[in-house]
Design a protein around this motif. Structure first.
Motif, PDB file in Angstrom:
ATOM      1  N   THR A  61      56.034   3.039  -0.009  1.00  0.00           N
ATOM      2  CA  THR A  61      57.406   3.549  -0.031  1.00  0.00           C
ATOM      3  C   THR A  61      57.714   4.248   1.277  1.00  0.00           C
ATOM      4  O   THR A  61      56.809   4.606   2.043  1.00  0.00           O
ATOM      5  CB  THR A  61      57.604   4.536  -1.201  1.00  0.00           C
ATOM      6  OG1 THR A  61      58.984   4.839  -1.328  1.00  0.00           O
ATOM      7  CG2 THR A  61      56.822   5.818  -0.986  1.00  0.00           C
ATOM      8  N   ILE A  62      58.993   4.457   1.534  1.00  0.00           N
ATOM      9  CA  ILE A  62      59.419   5.158   2.741  1.00  0.00           C
ATOM     10  C   ILE A  62      59.458   6.653   2.469  1.00  0.00           C
ATOM     11  O   ILE A  62      60.062   7.105   1.499  1.00  0.00           O
ATOM     12  CB  ILE A  62      60.808   4.672   3.191  1.00  0.00           C
ATOM     13  CG1 ILE A  62      60.742   3.189   3.596  1.00  0.00           C
ATOM     14  CG2 ILE A  62      61.325   5.503   4.356  1.00  0.00           C
ATOM     15  CD1 ILE A  62      62.087   2.598   3.936  1.00  0.00           C
ATOM     16  N   VAL A  63      58.801   7.436   3.313  1.00  0.00           N
ATOM     17  CA  VAL A  63      58.782   8.885   3.177  1.00  0.00           C
ATOM     18  C   VAL A  63      59.963   9.507   3.912  1.00  0.00           C
ATOM     19  O   VAL A  63      60.659  10.375   3.384  1.00  0.00           O
ATOM     20  CB  VAL A  63      57.459   9.467   3.715  1.00  0.00           C
ATOM     21  CG1 VAL A  63      57.490  11.000   3.688  1.00  0.00           C
ATOM     22  CG2 VAL A  63      56.288   8.939   2.914  1.00  0.00           C
ATOM     23  N   SER A  64      60.194   9.071   5.137  1.00  0.00           N
ATOM     24  CA  SER A  64      61.304   9.623   5.913  1.00  0.00           C
ATOM     25  C   SER A  64      61.734   8.633   6.981  1.00  0.00           C
ATOM     26  O   SER A  64      60.981   7.741   7.363  1.00  0.00           O
ATOM     27  CB  SER A  64      60.911  10.956   6.567  1.00  0.00           C
ATOM     28  OG  SER A  64      59.883  10.754   7.525  1.00  0.00           O
ATOM     29  N   VAL A  65      62.971   8.807   7.443  1.00  0.00           N
ATOM     30  CA  VAL A  65      63.511   8.008   8.535  1.00  0.00           C
ATOM     31  C   VAL A  65      64.096   8.970   9.552  1.00  0.00           C
ATOM     32  O   VAL A  65      64.891   9.848   9.203  1.00  0.00           O
ATOM     33  CB  VAL A  65      64.597   7.025   8.047  1.00  0.00           C
ATOM     34  CG1 VAL A  65      65.222   6.291   9.227  1.00  0.00           C
ATOM     35  CG2 VAL A  65      64.009   6.021   7.065  1.00  0.00           C
ATOM     36  N   SER A  66      63.692   8.812  10.818  1.00  0.00           N
ATOM     37  CA  SER A  66      64.143   9.711  11.881  1.00  0.00           C
ATOM     38  C   SER A  66      63.941  11.171  11.490  1.00  0.00           C
ATOM     39  O   SER A  66      64.792  12.027  11.715  1.00  0.00           O
ATOM     40  CB  SER A  66      65.615   9.445  12.215  1.00  0.00           C
ATOM     41  OG  SER A  66      65.791   8.128  12.686  1.00  0.00           O
ATOM     42  N   ASP A  67      62.777  11.441  10.849  1.00  0.00           N
ATOM     43  CA  ASP A  67      62.385  12.799  10.445  1.00  0.00           C
ATOM     44  C   ASP A  67      63.280  13.404   9.371  1.00  0.00           C
ATOM     45  O   ASP A  67      63.265  14.612   9.154  1.00  0.00           O
ATOM     46  CB  ASP A  67      62.336  13.749  11.650  1.00  0.00           C
ATOM     47  CG  ASP A  67      61.268  13.360  12.648  1.00  0.00           C
ATOM     48  OD1 ASP A  67      60.197  12.897  12.197  1.00  0.00           O
ATOM     49  OD2 ASP A  67      61.494  13.494  13.856  1.00  0.00           O
ATOM     50  N   VAL A  68      64.082  12.578   8.696  1.00  0.00           N
ATOM     51  CA  VAL A  68      64.911  13.063   7.595  1.00  0.00           C
ATOM     52  C   VAL A  68      64.232  12.729   6.277  1.00  0.00           C
ATOM     53  O   VAL A  68      63.993  11.558   5.974  1.00  0.00           O
ATOM     54  CB  VAL A  68      66.323  12.446   7.621  1.00  0.00           C
ATOM     55  CG1 VAL A  68      67.109  12.844   6.371  1.00  0.00           C
ATOM     56  CG2 VAL A  68      67.067  12.902   8.872  1.00  0.00           C
ATOM     57  N   SER A  69      63.883  13.738   5.489  1.00  0.00           N
ATOM     58  CA  SER A  69      63.319  13.555   4.157  1.00  0.00           C
ATOM     59  C   SER A  69      64.413  13.837   3.139  1.00  0.00           C
ATOM     60  O   SER A  69      65.012  14.908   3.147  1.00  0.00           O
ATOM     61  CB  SER A  69      62.134  14.505   3.932  1.00  0.00           C
ATOM     62  OG  SER A  69      61.124  14.278   4.880  1.00  0.00           O
ATOM     63  N   LEU A  70      64.666  12.891   2.262  1.00  0.00           N
ATOM     64  CA  LEU A  70      65.746  13.054   1.298  1.00  0.00           C
ATOM     65  C   LEU A  70      65.300  13.877   0.104  1.00  0.00           C
ATOM     66  O   LEU A  70      64.116  13.998  -0.189  1.00  0.00           O
ATOM     67  CB  LEU A  70      66.215  11.674   0.815  1.00  0.00           C
ATOM     68  CG  LEU A  70      66.720  10.743   1.917  1.00  0.00           C
ATOM     69  CD1 LEU A  70      67.159   9.424   1.314  1.00  0.00           C
ATOM     70  CD2 LEU A  70      67.868  11.369   2.672  1.00  0.00           C
ATOM     71  N   ASP A  71      66.269  14.420  -0.616  1.00  0.00           N
ATOM     72  CA  ASP A  71      65.923  15.156  -1.819  1.00  0.00           C
ATOM     73  C   ASP A  71      65.579  14.134  -2.912  1.00  0.00           C
ATOM     74  O   ASP A  71      65.889  12.951  -2.789  1.00  0.00           O
ATOM     75  CB  ASP A  71      67.087  16.079  -2.220  1.00  0.00           C
ATOM     76  CG  ASP A  71      67.999  15.449  -3.238  1.00  0.00           C
ATOM     77  OD1 ASP A  71      67.776  15.687  -4.432  1.00  0.00           O
ATOM     78  OD2 ASP A  71      68.921  14.724  -2.835  1.00  0.00           O
ATOM     79  N   PRO A  72      64.888  14.559  -3.985  1.00  0.00           N
ATOM     80  CA  PRO A  72      64.347  13.612  -4.962  1.00  0.00           C
ATOM     81  C   PRO A  72      65.374  12.737  -5.665  1.00  0.00           C
ATOM     82  O   PRO A  72      65.003  11.723  -6.265  1.00  0.00           O
ATOM     83  CB  PRO A  72      63.633  14.529  -5.977  1.00  0.00           C
ATOM     84  CG  PRO A  72      63.316  15.755  -5.219  1.00  0.00           C
ATOM     85  CD  PRO A  72      64.455  15.939  -4.263  1.00  0.00           C
ATOM     86  N   SER A  73      66.640  13.098  -5.632  1.00  0.00           N
ATOM     87  CA  SER A  73      67.638  12.297  -6.336  1.00  0.00           C
ATOM     88  C   SER A  73      68.169  11.149  -5.478  1.00  0.00           C
ATOM     89  O   SER A  73      68.988  10.374  -5.937  1.00  0.00           O
ATOM     90  CB  SER A  73      68.808  13.186  -6.762  1.00  0.00           C
ATOM     91  OG  SER A  73      69.492  13.673  -5.631  1.00  0.00           O
ATOM     92  N   MET A  74      67.694  11.062  -4.240  1.00  0.00           N
ATOM     93  CA  MET A  74      68.126   9.985  -3.367  1.00  0.00           C
ATOM     94  C   MET A  74      66.913   9.297  -2.768  1.00  0.00           C
ATOM     95  O   MET A  74      65.806   9.824  -2.788  1.00  0.00           O
ATOM     96  CB  MET A  74      69.026  10.521  -2.252  1.00  0.00           C
ATOM     97  CG  MET A  74      70.359  11.047  -2.727  1.00  0.00           C
ATOM     98  SD  MET A  74      71.493  11.371  -1.364  1.00  0.00           S
ATOM     99  CE  MET A  74      70.674  12.742  -0.576  1.00  0.00           C
ATOM    100  N   GLY A 155      64.751  18.348  -0.822  1.00  0.00           N
ATOM    101  CA  GLY A 155      63.838  18.064   0.279  1.00  0.00           C
ATOM    102  C   GLY A 155      63.876  18.987   1.483  1.00  0.00           C
ATOM    103  O   GLY A 155      62.832  19.484   1.921  1.00  0.00           O
ATOM    104  N   PRO A 156      65.048  19.267   2.077  1.00  0.00           N
ATOM    105  CA  PRO A 156      65.074  20.081   3.300  1.00  0.00           C
ATOM    106  C   PRO A 156      64.742  21.558   3.103  1.00  0.00           C
ATOM    107  O   PRO A 156      64.513  22.266   4.067  1.00  0.00           O
ATOM    108  CB  PRO A 156      66.534  19.945   3.781  1.00  0.00           C
ATOM    109  CG  PRO A 156      67.039  18.705   3.119  1.00  0.00           C
ATOM    110  CD  PRO A 156      66.350  18.654   1.792  1.00  0.00           C
ATOM    111  N   ILE A 157      64.719  22.013   1.847  1.00  0.00           N
ATOM    112  CA  ILE A 157      64.533  23.444   1.564  1.00  0.00           C
ATOM    113  C   ILE A 157      63.159  23.697   0.956  1.00  0.00           C
ATOM    114  O   ILE A 157      62.695  22.948   0.108  1.00  0.00           O
ATOM    115  CB  ILE A 157      65.604  23.955   0.566  1.00  0.00           C
ATOM    116  CG1 ILE A 157      67.010  23.694   1.095  1.00  0.00           C
ATOM    117  CG2 ILE A 157      65.395  25.437   0.269  1.00  0.00           C
ATOM    118  CD1 ILE A 157      67.350  24.430   2.350  1.00  0.00           C
ATOM    119  N   LYS A 158      62.512  24.777   1.388  1.00  0.00           N
ATOM    120  CA  LYS A 158      61.254  25.208   0.770  1.00  0.00           C
ATOM    121  C   LYS A 158      61.398  26.651   0.332  1.00  0.00           C
ATOM    122  O   LYS A 158      61.811  27.509   1.111  1.00  0.00           O
ATOM    123  CB  LYS A 158      60.084  25.072   1.747  1.00  0.00           C
ATOM    124  CG  LYS A 158      58.739  25.418   1.112  1.00  0.00           C
ATOM    125  CD  LYS A 158      57.595  25.192   2.084  1.00  0.00           C
ATOM    126  CE  LYS A 158      56.262  25.527   1.433  1.00  0.00           C
ATOM    127  NZ  LYS A 158      55.130  25.334   2.390  1.00  0.00           N
TER     128      LYS A 158
END
Length: 216
Positions: A61-74, A155-158
């Motif tokens: 599966t794809i983890v990220s594209v251009s360093d963008v990690s999507l949130d789990p609903s996308m 995804g972008p928030i921890k």
């Protein structure tokens, strides 16, 4: 690794085209890549060669594209010559010279009920050094989730382990909670309210942080 650019000595039929389309969800994620093609190249090979796509270690599966990690609903979907591919089954599909791959952002399909069709809009805005990192996401309404739960799955928030504060945005460390301002439908949400705030359908969340702190 950067995608191999086409040169004067490379015939037009010996390249593979890759287009990244973030659509309305990640409007800044729109790029075109062109890689040299070789016999036996697979979809996964082309994605890795682009230098912009990170695959899971299992290559499924794809983890990220251009360093963008999507949130789990996308998630990311792939089309090959305008035909959508099944992931992960067709990541090893052989591609040919002058084929065109398109990666696009889509919402994960959720089985319907009237409530599940409601959505939440989340905007992330940075000031000063972070001004170029402004993105808006539209995700399915999680129904009964508290704000801390929603952010923890985004995804972008921890969040901290106790869910009481944001500790990083886009992998940038937040050392002082006062650097972050969260509003829910225009109303400021304090750190103490993260775990107690219910998320209503069609809510609009905005997350701003005032300046870039040092990386961890």
């Amino acid at each position: 690794m950067k995608a191999a650019a086409k040169t004067k000595d490379t015939a037009a039929e010996d390249v593979v085209h890759l287009i990244v389309d973030g659509g309305s969800y990640v409007s800044s994620l729109n790029h075109d890549y062109q890689m040299s093609w070789h016999s036996g190249m697979t979809v996964a090979d082309a994605l890795k060669t682009s230098g912009a796509v990170k695959l899971h270690e299992n290559q499924d599966t794809i983890v990220s594209v251009s360093d963008v990690s999507l949130d789990p609903s996308m998630g990311f979907s792939i089309k090959l010559n305008n035909k959508e591919l099944e992931i992960p089954q067709q990541l090893n599909k052989t591609i040919y010279a002058n084929d065109k791959l398109v990666i696009f952002v889509e919402k994960v399909k959720v089985e319907s009920s009237k409530e599940s069709k409601s959505e939440i809009t989340i905007s992330i805005k940075g000031n000063n050094e972070n001004a170029n990192k402004v993105l808006t996401f539209v995700i399915p309404w999680p129904q009964t989730a508290k704000l801390s739960v929603l952010l923890d799955q985004f995804g972008p928030i921890k969040l901290s382990t106790d869910g009481s504060k944001i500790i990083s945005i886009w992998d940038e460390k937040i050392s002082d909670p006062s650097d972050v301002r969260i509003t829910n439908n225009g109303k400021v949400v304090s750190t103490e309210q993260l775990k107690a705030t219910d998320i209503a359908p069609n809510s609009k969340l905005t997350i701003e942080w005032s300046h870039m702190t040092e990386k961890p």
